[in-house]
Write a protein that holds these residues in place. Sequence first.
Motif, PDB file in Angstrom:
ATOM      1  N   THR A 259       4.916   3.079  -1.511  1.00  0.00           N
ATOM      2  CA  THR A 259       4.736   3.894  -2.858  1.00  0.00           C
ATOM      3  C   THR A 259       3.576   3.023  -3.490  1.00  0.00           C
ATOM      4  O   THR A 259       3.279   1.982  -3.413  1.00  0.00           O
ATOM      5  N   TYR A 260       3.330   3.920  -4.865  1.00  0.00           N
ATOM      6  CA  TYR A 260       2.449   3.249  -5.711  1.00  0.00           C
ATOM      7  C   TYR A 260       2.911   1.982  -6.294  1.00  0.00           C
ATOM      8  O   TYR A 260       2.211   0.973  -6.454  1.00  0.00           O
ATOM      9  N   ALA A 261       4.136   1.736  -6.617  1.00  0.00           N
ATOM     10  CA  ALA A 261       4.830   0.637  -7.278  1.00  0.00           C
ATOM     11  C   ALA A 261       4.838  -0.596  -6.284  1.00  0.00           C
ATOM     12  O   ALA A 261       4.431  -1.583  -6.414  1.00  0.00           O
ATOM     13  N   ARG A 262       5.065  -0.136  -4.883  1.00  0.00           N
ATOM     14  CA  ARG A 262       5.066  -1.180  -3.875  1.00  0.00           C
ATOM     15  C   ARG A 262       3.555  -1.806  -3.631  1.00  0.00           C
ATOM     16  O   ARG A 262       3.494  -2.794  -3.584  1.00  0.00           O
ATOM     17  N   ALA A 263       2.631  -0.784  -3.788  1.00  0.00           N
ATOM     18  CA  ALA A 263       1.257  -1.120  -3.448  1.00  0.00           C
ATOM     19  C   ALA A 263       0.748  -1.979  -4.646  1.00  0.00           C
ATOM     20  O   ALA A 263       0.050  -3.133  -4.370  1.00  0.00           O
ATOM     21  N   ALA A 264       1.202  -1.800  -5.676  1.00  0.00           N
ATOM     22  CA  ALA A 264       0.909  -2.466  -7.020  1.00  0.00           C
ATOM     23  C   ALA A 264       1.390  -4.052  -6.796  1.00  0.00           C
ATOM     24  O   ALA A 264       0.718  -5.032  -7.106  1.00  0.00           O
ATOM     25  N   ILE A 265       2.672  -4.059  -6.621  1.00  0.00           N
ATOM     26  CA  ILE A 265       3.337  -5.523  -6.174  1.00  0.00           C
ATOM     27  C   ILE A 265       2.522  -6.106  -5.219  1.00  0.00           C
ATOM     28  O   ILE A 265       2.464  -7.480  -5.040  1.00  0.00           O
ATOM     29  N   LEU A 266       2.143  -5.524  -4.017  1.00  0.00           N
ATOM     30  CA  LEU A 266       1.575  -6.247  -2.872  1.00  0.00           C
ATOM     31  C   LEU A 266       0.167  -6.706  -3.299  1.00  0.00           C
ATOM     32  O   LEU A 266      -0.376  -7.709  -3.049  1.00  0.00           O
ATOM     33  N   LYS A 267      -0.705  -5.952  -4.197  1.00  0.00           N
ATOM     34  CA  LYS A 267      -2.014  -6.268  -4.584  1.00  0.00           C
ATOM     35  C   LYS A 267      -1.958  -7.385  -5.629  1.00  0.00           C
ATOM     36  O   LYS A 267      -2.702  -8.374  -5.429  1.00  0.00           O
TER      37      LYS A 267
ATOM     38  N   ARG B 214      -3.009 -13.309  -6.734  1.00  0.00           N
ATOM     39  CA  ARG B 214      -2.395 -14.405  -7.359  1.00  0.00           C
ATOM     40  C   ARG B 214      -2.625 -15.576  -6.228  1.00  0.00           C
ATOM     41  O   ARG B 214      -3.130 -16.852  -6.316  1.00  0.00           O
ATOM     42  N   LEU B 215      -1.986 -15.019  -4.911  1.00  0.00           N
ATOM     43  CA  LEU B 215      -2.165 -16.063  -3.810  1.00  0.00           C
ATOM     44  C   LEU B 215      -3.767 -16.663  -3.648  1.00  0.00           C
ATOM     45  O   LEU B 215      -4.101 -17.622  -3.243  1.00  0.00           O
TER      46      LEU B 215
END
Length: 213
Positions: free
Chosen positions: A64-72, A77-78
């Motif tokens: 989902t959009y929210a999950r893609a945002a978290i992954l990005k 950060r990494l």
Amino acid sequence: RGPNDPEFLPLRRLLQAVVLQGKLENLAPNLEGQIVESILDGVPYPATLLQQCIRRIRAEQSVTYARAAILKASLVRLRRMSHHFSSEVTMALDPTNTRPAYLLGRLFAVLERIQEAAQPGINATIRDRFYGAASATPVAVFPQLLKLKNHHIGKLDSPQLVTYFEKLVGQIIEPLGTFPAQLSMQEQAEFALGYYHQRQDFFKPKESAPAAS
């Protein structure tokens, strides 16, 4: 993101995307506090956030959009803290990204789109059956998926559509080389982003891509 998705999501909505049934009571203890600390300190987000996000994606076969945002956000950060990663994490499809995991995610999205074009109205696609394995152990799945692609391509009535898909598959596979045996957690995040970006790109109006009914 979709036309109705906000540019910025509140933390609670992001956290709902990584827990079972979207219920925050299923959230790992202290995770929300650890994320806030990461934001304030400018350090990578907790590994648990990335792990839970990948786990939900694989369980539901849904990026989902929210999950893609978290992954990005997690990958950004990494990469700020590591010299191992040099490429940027983009907001949308990045045709210049030749990292294998990202390419594999894109390829999976293309193969799914070919299936949808060949079988309009299909209830379940290759995503429902193969996403988990494709994103974790590509070499065990993609040779079979490419054979399925040939079967699906043969059902397309439009020569223009066949040419478009074959060219796109070729462009993705060319820099890929061999299929990896396994993908790490970070690479699975890249796979998911590649899939999400390519999937979203299919639904953007463009002159060069023929419509798939």
